[in-house]
Design a protein around this motif. Sequence first.
Motif, PDB file in Angstrom:
ATOM      1  N   ASP A  70      61.915  25.132  45.842  1.00 47.08           N
ATOM      2  CA  ASP A  70      61.466  26.120  46.831  1.00 47.08           C
ATOM      3  C   ASP A  70      62.533  26.407  47.891  1.00 47.08           C
ATOM      4  O   ASP A  70      63.343  25.532  48.208  1.00 47.08           O
ATOM      5  CB  ASP A  70      60.177  25.616  47.496  1.00 47.08           C
ATOM      6  CG  ASP A  70      59.432  26.731  48.226  1.00 47.08           C
ATOM      7  OD1 ASP A  70      59.690  27.920  47.924  1.00 47.08           O
ATOM      8  OD2 ASP A  70      58.609  26.420  49.092  1.00 47.08           O
ATOM      9  N   GLY A  71      62.496  27.616  48.423  1.00 42.09           N
ATOM     10  CA  GLY A  71      63.372  27.980  49.546  1.00 42.09           C
ATOM     11  C   GLY A  71      64.479  28.957  49.187  1.00 42.09           C
ATOM     12  O   GLY A  71      65.324  29.271  50.030  1.00 42.09           O
ATOM     13  N   ARG A  92      64.354  32.151  51.535  1.00 41.33           N
ATOM     14  CA  ARG A  92      64.828  31.899  52.904  1.00 41.33           C
ATOM     15  C   ARG A  92      66.333  31.662  52.937  1.00 41.33           C
ATOM     16  O   ARG A  92      67.028  32.084  53.864  1.00 41.33           O
ATOM     17  CB  ARG A  92      64.069  30.700  53.515  1.00 41.33           C
ATOM     18  CG  ARG A  92      62.712  31.109  54.076  1.00 41.33           C
ATOM     19  CD  ARG A  92      61.829  29.920  54.276  1.00 41.33           C
ATOM     20  NE  ARG A  92      61.276  29.438  53.001  1.00 41.33           N
ATOM     21  CZ  ARG A  92      60.595  28.311  52.868  1.00 41.33           C
ATOM     22  NH1 ARG A  92      60.407  27.534  53.909  1.00 41.33           N
ATOM     23  NH2 ARG A  92      60.109  27.973  51.694  1.00 41.33           N
ATOM     24  N   ARG A 138      54.022  38.430  43.767  1.00 40.95           N
ATOM     25  CA  ARG A 138      55.270  38.904  44.400  1.00 40.95           C
ATOM     26  C   ARG A 138      55.616  40.330  43.949  1.00 40.95           C
ATOM     27  O   ARG A 138      55.089  40.795  42.940  1.00 40.95           O
ATOM     28  CB  ARG A 138      56.406  37.955  44.028  1.00 40.95           C
ATOM     29  CG  ARG A 138      56.146  36.577  44.616  1.00 40.95           C
ATOM     30  CD  ARG A 138      57.303  35.660  44.411  1.00 40.95           C
ATOM     31  NE  ARG A 138      57.000  34.392  45.065  1.00 40.95           N
ATOM     32  CZ  ARG A 138      57.890  33.550  45.528  1.00 40.95           C
ATOM     33  NH1 ARG A 138      59.172  33.804  45.383  1.00 40.95           N
ATOM     34  NH2 ARG A 138      57.517  32.443  46.115  1.00 40.95           N
TER      35      ARG A 138
HETATM   36 MG    MG Z   1      58.545  29.573  48.470  1.00 40.84          MG
END
Ligand code: MG
Length: 242
Positions: free
Chosen positions: A19-20, A23, A70
């Motif tokens: 995850d990430g 960002r 998404r």
């Molecule tokens: Mg995420």
Amino acid sequence: MGNLPPKEFMPKHIGIIMDGNGRWAKERGLERTKGHIEGAKVFRTISDYCHEIGIEVVTFYAFSTENWKRPASEITALMKLFKEYLLEADEIKFDRQNRGYVLRFLGDTKAIPKELSKLCDSTQLDIKDPDTTIVNIALNYGGRQEIVHSVKEIAEKVKNGELKPSDITEDTISNGLYTAGMPDPDLIIRPSGELRLSNFLTWQSAYSELWFSDVLWPDFTTEDLDKAIMDYAKRNRRFGAV
Ligand code: MG
Ligand code: IPE
Ligand code: IPE
């Protein structure tokens, strides 16, 4: 190879929630897709490393049943990345000197683009020797969906008279999961600062040790994995006992 505990303190099965990526890209003023491209590189590094350090099973969360929410453009970009990886994996699948691991897919891979699901089938290999690491890729995976899938199979057996309801045990459910025959994850790692499992290995994680980090997945390194494993090795797993 970094600083690792003796073999008896190593986890057999590690789950990783990648995850990430979004960002990471945002911080650099890039499109989210660029984060996924970097994340895919880290996936390759970490899966190779897991084999190098003798992990039996490692499960990467690549796409959840909820990720269909998404934008279409992001989903298309992710599917393209999966395809690129699978084409590469298809080419090297018999070259076990090169990569001593086998791929498995967890999830409803029938409900992804046809071309991809065919690649999933052809890259899955049935080789199992003690030196082989199983690399699971959870693709269109949801822990709850997986339990429903197992329960439906059980219901069919009951309907056909092959199974009595009173004979249903935890093993009956486990054996119908995508991870049938594999040990439950000893350690689940989630980078990116989120403190949740997001529908990952819901049944199997009942007694998993959890390890969280603020590092975003594209920045995750083999040293981070070593740290997680060292931390895991110090924990006292009681499984309800004293
Ligand atoms: Mg995420
Ligand atoms: C994980 O990164 C990749 C997938 C879910 C496919 P994210 O895309 O969730 O990244 P963040 O959480 O938005 O930063
Ligand atoms: C979990 O990450 C799914 C994958 C890493 C594939 P998400 O980014 O989808 O999780 P939430 O939405 O933050 O819970």
